[in-house]
Design a protein around this motif. Structure first.
Motif, short mmCIF file in Angstrom:
data_model
loop_
_atom_site.label_atom_id
_atom_site.label_comp_id
_atom_site.label_asym_id
_atom_site.label_seq_id
_atom_site.Cartn_x
_atom_site.Cartn_y
_atom_site.Cartn_z
N LYS A 73 0.82 -1.21 0.00
CA LYS A 73 0.00 0.00 0.00
C LYS A 73 0.86 1.26 0.00
O LYS A 73 0.60 2.20 -0.75
CB LYS A 73 -0.93 0.01 1.21
N MET A 74 1.89 1.28 0.83
CA MET A 74 2.73 2.47 0.94
C MET A 74 3.54 2.68 -0.33
O MET A 74 3.74 3.82 -0.78
CB MET A 74 3.64 2.36 2.16
N GLN A 75 4.03 1.61 -0.94
CA GLN A 75 4.77 1.74 -2.18
C GLN A 75 3.88 2.24 -3.31
O GLN A 75 4.28 3.11 -4.10
CB GLN A 75 5.40 0.40 -2.56
N ALA A 76 2.67 1.71 -3.38
CA ALA A 76 1.71 2.17 -4.39
C ALA A 76 1.37 3.64 -4.18
O ALA A 76 1.29 4.43 -5.13
CB ALA A 76 0.44 1.32 -4.34
N ALA A 77 1.20 4.02 -2.92
CA ALA A 77 0.91 5.41 -2.60
C ALA A 77 2.09 6.30 -2.99
O ALA A 77 1.89 7.46 -3.40
CB ALA A 77 0.60 5.56 -1.11
#
Length: 246
Positions: free
Chosen positions: A202-206
Protein backbone atom coordinates in the motif's frame (compact mmCIF):
# COMPACT_ATOMS: atom_id res chain seq x y z
CA UNK A 1 -16.71 61.23 -83.86
CA UNK A 2 -15.81 57.69 -82.91
CA UNK A 3 -17.59 56.15 -79.97
CA UNK A 4 -15.50 54.12 -77.52
CA UNK A 5 -17.18 50.96 -76.46
CA UNK A 6 -16.12 49.30 -73.19
CA UNK A 7 -17.25 45.99 -71.86
CA UNK A 8 -17.78 45.09 -68.23
CA UNK A 9 -17.39 41.61 -66.80
CA UNK A 10 -20.74 40.46 -65.50
CA UNK A 11 -20.98 40.55 -61.72
CA UNK A 12 -22.64 37.17 -61.75
CA UNK A 13 -19.36 35.60 -62.93
CA UNK A 14 -17.49 36.88 -59.83
CA UNK A 15 -20.22 35.62 -57.53
CA UNK A 16 -20.15 32.27 -59.27
CA UNK A 17 -16.38 31.93 -58.76
CA UNK A 18 -16.75 32.80 -55.06
CA UNK A 19 -19.53 30.27 -54.70
CA UNK A 20 -17.42 27.58 -56.39
CA UNK A 21 -14.48 28.30 -54.07
CA UNK A 22 -16.64 28.13 -50.95
CA UNK A 23 -18.19 24.92 -52.20
CA UNK A 24 -14.72 23.37 -52.60
CA UNK A 25 -13.71 24.51 -49.13
CA UNK A 26 -16.90 23.04 -47.71
CA UNK A 27 -16.29 19.70 -49.43
CA UNK A 28 -12.68 19.64 -48.22
CA UNK A 29 -13.69 20.33 -44.61
CA UNK A 30 -16.43 17.72 -44.79
CA UNK A 31 -13.99 15.09 -46.06
CA UNK A 32 -11.42 16.10 -43.44
CA UNK A 33 -14.03 15.66 -40.71
CA UNK A 34 -14.98 12.23 -42.04
CA UNK A 35 -11.32 11.18 -42.08
CA UNK A 36 -10.80 12.50 -38.54
CA UNK A 37 -13.83 10.67 -37.13
CA UNK A 38 -12.98 7.49 -39.02
CA UNK A 39 -9.33 7.41 -37.94
CA UNK A 40 -10.06 8.38 -34.34
CA UNK A 41 -12.68 5.66 -33.95
CA UNK A 42 -10.36 3.15 -35.66
CA UNK A 43 -7.50 3.80 -33.23
CA UNK A 44 -9.77 3.79 -30.18
CA UNK A 45 -11.15 0.39 -31.24
CA UNK A 46 -7.62 -0.87 -32.03
CA UNK A 47 -6.27 0.13 -28.62
CA UNK A 48 -9.13 -1.61 -26.89
CA UNK A 49 -7.36 -4.85 -27.79
CA UNK A 50 -3.75 -3.89 -28.60
CA UNK A 51 -1.22 -2.47 -26.08
CA UNK A 52 -0.41 1.20 -26.66
CA UNK A 53 3.22 1.10 -27.83
CA UNK A 54 4.01 4.80 -27.70
CA UNK A 55 2.38 8.09 -26.70
CA UNK A 56 2.83 11.70 -27.87
CA UNK A 57 4.32 12.63 -24.47
CA UNK A 58 7.04 10.01 -24.87
CA UNK A 59 8.01 11.56 -28.19
CA UNK A 60 7.90 15.10 -26.74
CA UNK A 61 10.16 14.12 -23.82
CA UNK A 62 12.65 12.49 -26.20
CA UNK A 63 12.81 15.66 -28.30
CA UNK A 64 13.14 17.86 -25.19
CA UNK A 65 16.07 15.78 -23.91
CA UNK A 66 17.71 15.79 -27.32
CA UNK A 67 17.47 19.58 -27.63
CA UNK A 68 18.77 20.02 -24.07
CA UNK A 69 21.69 17.69 -24.74
CA UNK A 70 20.53 15.24 -22.08
CA UNK A 71 20.76 11.46 -22.22
CA UNK A 72 17.50 9.85 -23.33
CA UNK A 73 16.48 7.32 -20.68
CA UNK A 74 13.35 5.43 -21.70
CA UNK A 75 11.60 2.53 -20.01
CA UNK A 76 8.11 1.30 -20.84
CA UNK A 77 6.94 -2.24 -20.07
CA UNK A 78 3.30 -3.17 -20.74
CA UNK A 79 1.55 -5.40 -18.20
CA UNK A 80 -2.08 -6.64 -18.31
CA UNK A 81 -4.19 -5.25 -15.50
CA UNK A 82 -4.40 -8.62 -13.71
CA UNK A 83 -0.63 -8.34 -13.17
CA UNK A 84 -0.87 -4.86 -11.65
CA UNK A 85 -1.39 -4.69 -7.90
CA UNK A 86 -4.84 -3.70 -6.69
CA UNK A 87 -2.98 -1.42 -4.29
CA UNK A 88 -1.78 0.73 -7.19
CA UNK A 89 -5.23 0.82 -8.76
CA UNK A 90 -6.70 1.99 -5.46
CA UNK A 91 -3.86 4.46 -4.94
CA UNK A 92 -4.42 6.30 -8.24
CA UNK A 93 -8.18 6.39 -7.62
CA UNK A 94 -7.53 7.83 -4.15
CA UNK A 95 -5.01 10.34 -5.50
CA UNK A 96 -6.32 11.30 -8.93
CA UNK A 97 -10.01 10.50 -9.31
CA UNK A 98 -12.16 9.44 -6.37
CA UNK A 99 -15.29 8.95 -8.49
CA UNK A 100 -13.60 7.05 -11.33
CA UNK A 101 -15.72 3.92 -10.92
CA UNK A 102 -19.05 5.78 -11.09
CA UNK A 103 -18.66 8.79 -13.39
CA UNK A 104 -19.12 8.77 -17.17
CA UNK A 105 -15.74 10.31 -17.94
CA UNK A 106 -16.13 13.72 -16.30
CA UNK A 107 -16.33 14.84 -12.68
CA UNK A 108 -18.14 18.16 -12.99
CA UNK A 109 -18.02 18.80 -9.24
CA UNK A 110 -14.21 18.51 -9.26
CA UNK A 111 -14.01 20.69 -12.38
CA UNK A 112 -16.12 23.39 -10.75
CA UNK A 113 -14.00 23.28 -7.59
CA UNK A 114 -10.80 23.51 -9.65
CA UNK A 115 -12.20 26.49 -11.55
CA UNK A 116 -13.03 28.32 -8.31
CA UNK A 117 -9.58 27.61 -6.86
CA UNK A 118 -7.91 28.88 -10.02
CA UNK A 119 -10.08 32.01 -9.99
CA UNK A 120 -8.94 32.75 -6.44
CA UNK A 121 -5.33 32.62 -7.58
CA UNK A 122 -4.52 29.35 -5.89
CA UNK A 123 -2.28 26.69 -7.41
CA UNK A 124 -3.60 25.62 -10.82
CA UNK A 125 -5.53 22.37 -10.68
CA UNK A 126 -7.27 20.84 -13.65
CA UNK A 127 -9.86 18.57 -12.07
CA UNK A 128 -9.26 16.01 -14.83
CA UNK A 129 -10.48 12.45 -14.33
CA UNK A 130 -8.43 9.34 -15.02
CA UNK A 131 -10.46 8.92 -18.21
CA UNK A 132 -9.56 12.43 -19.38
CA UNK A 133 -5.89 11.96 -18.50
CA UNK A 134 -5.84 8.68 -20.43
CA UNK A 135 -7.44 10.29 -23.49
CA UNK A 136 -4.90 13.11 -23.36
CA UNK A 137 -1.86 10.89 -22.83
CA UNK A 138 -2.69 8.37 -25.56
CA UNK A 139 -4.13 10.56 -28.32
CA UNK A 140 -3.14 14.19 -27.75
CA UNK A 141 -0.43 16.64 -26.85
CA UNK A 142 -0.09 18.50 -23.54
CA UNK A 143 -1.32 22.07 -23.34
CA UNK A 144 -4.17 24.32 -22.27
CA UNK A 145 -5.73 25.40 -25.57
CA UNK A 146 -9.48 25.20 -26.15
CA UNK A 147 -8.86 22.97 -29.18
CA UNK A 148 -6.97 20.40 -27.12
CA UNK A 149 -9.55 20.45 -24.35
CA UNK A 150 -12.31 19.94 -26.91
CA UNK A 151 -10.49 16.98 -28.46
CA UNK A 152 -9.81 15.61 -24.97
CA UNK A 153 -13.55 15.65 -24.22
CA UNK A 154 -14.27 13.91 -27.54
CA UNK A 155 -11.74 11.12 -26.94
CA UNK A 156 -12.89 10.78 -23.32
CA UNK A 157 -16.43 10.04 -24.49
CA UNK A 158 -15.11 7.55 -27.05
CA UNK A 159 -12.98 5.55 -24.63
CA UNK A 160 -15.72 5.50 -22.01
CA UNK A 161 -18.13 4.07 -24.60
CA UNK A 162 -15.74 1.68 -26.35
CA UNK A 163 -13.15 0.69 -23.73
CA UNK A 164 -14.98 0.68 -20.42
CA UNK A 165 -13.47 1.33 -16.99
CA UNK A 166 -11.18 -1.69 -16.72
CA UNK A 167 -9.47 -1.02 -20.05
CA UNK A 168 -9.16 2.69 -19.27
CA UNK A 169 -7.42 1.86 -15.99
CA UNK A 170 -5.19 -0.68 -17.74
CA UNK A 171 -4.09 1.80 -20.42
CA UNK A 172 -3.68 4.58 -17.85
CA UNK A 173 -1.43 2.52 -15.59
CA UNK A 174 0.65 1.38 -18.56
CA UNK A 175 1.06 4.75 -20.27
CA UNK A 176 1.41 7.61 -17.82
CA UNK A 177 4.70 9.20 -16.86
CA UNK A 178 5.85 7.89 -13.47
CA UNK A 179 9.38 9.22 -13.40
CA UNK A 180 11.96 10.81 -15.67
CA UNK A 181 11.78 8.60 -18.76
CA UNK A 182 9.70 6.03 -16.86
CA UNK A 183 6.26 5.11 -18.20
CA UNK A 184 3.79 2.64 -16.80
CA UNK A 185 3.37 0.65 -13.60
CA UNK A 186 5.92 -2.11 -14.27
CA UNK A 187 8.69 0.27 -15.34
CA UNK A 188 7.95 2.54 -12.37
CA UNK A 189 7.94 -0.28 -9.84
CA UNK A 190 11.24 -1.57 -11.19
CA UNK A 191 12.69 1.94 -11.22
CA UNK A 192 11.62 2.98 -7.72
CA UNK A 193 11.52 -0.32 -5.82
CA UNK A 194 13.33 -2.96 -7.90
CA UNK A 195 10.38 -5.35 -7.95
CA UNK A 196 7.34 -6.31 -10.04
CA UNK A 197 4.18 -4.21 -10.04
CA UNK A 198 2.10 -7.20 -8.90
CA UNK A 199 3.69 -7.09 -5.44
CA UNK A 200 3.39 -3.42 -4.51
CA UNK A 201 2.51 -2.72 -0.89
CA UNK A 202 0.00 0.00 0.00
CA UNK A 203 2.73 2.47 0.94
CA UNK A 204 4.77 1.74 -2.18
CA UNK A 205 1.71 2.17 -4.39
CA UNK A 206 0.91 5.41 -2.60
CA UNK A 207 4.48 6.54 -3.25
CA UNK A 208 4.03 6.20 -7.01
CA UNK A 209 0.57 7.82 -6.95
CA UNK A 210 1.84 10.70 -4.81
CA UNK A 211 4.36 11.88 -7.42
CA UNK A 212 1.99 11.82 -10.41
CA UNK A 213 1.34 15.59 -10.42
CA UNK A 214 5.02 16.05 -11.36
CA UNK A 215 6.89 12.73 -11.59
CA UNK A 216 10.07 14.33 -12.95
CA UNK A 217 10.33 16.65 -9.95
CA UNK A 218 9.30 14.39 -7.07
CA UNK A 219 10.67 11.05 -5.88
CA UNK A 220 8.66 8.03 -4.73
CA UNK A 221 11.53 6.95 -2.45
CA UNK A 222 13.53 9.08 -0.02
CA UNK A 223 10.71 11.54 -0.47
CA UNK A 224 10.27 15.12 0.68
CA UNK A 225 7.96 15.92 3.59
CA UNK A 226 5.34 17.11 1.08
CA UNK A 227 5.30 13.76 -0.73
CA UNK A 228 5.33 11.84 2.55
CA UNK A 229 2.20 13.71 3.63
CA UNK A 230 0.58 12.89 0.30
CA UNK A 231 1.50 9.21 0.76
CA UNK A 232 -0.11 9.10 4.19
CA UNK A 233 -3.27 10.77 2.90
CA UNK A 234 -3.51 8.40 -0.07
CA UNK A 235 -3.08 5.31 2.14
CA UNK A 236 -5.81 6.64 4.44
CA UNK A 237 -8.24 7.14 1.54
CA UNK A 238 -7.36 3.72 0.12
CA UNK A 239 -8.75 2.23 3.30
CA UNK A 240 -12.21 3.50 2.35
CA UNK A 241 -12.12 1.99 -1.14
CA UNK A 242 -13.62 -1.47 -1.15
CA UNK A 243 -13.21 -4.18 -3.74
CA UNK A 244 -12.69 -2.73 -7.20
CA UNK A 245 -15.36 -4.00 -9.59
CA UNK A 246 -15.18 -2.70 -13.14
Amino acid sequence: MATRITSKKPKSSSKKNTGTFMSKVGRFLFKAMLWFFGLSIFFVVLFKFVPVPFTPLMAIRAVENKLAGKENYFRHDWEPIENISNNLQKAVIASEDGTFLVHNGFDFTAMQKAYKNNERGRRIKGGSTISQQTAKNVFLWHGRSYLRKGLEAYFTVLIELIWGKERIMEVYLNSIEMGNGVYGAQAATQHWYGKNCSSLTKMQAAGIAAILPNPRKYSATRSSSYINKRKARIVRIMGYIGKIEY
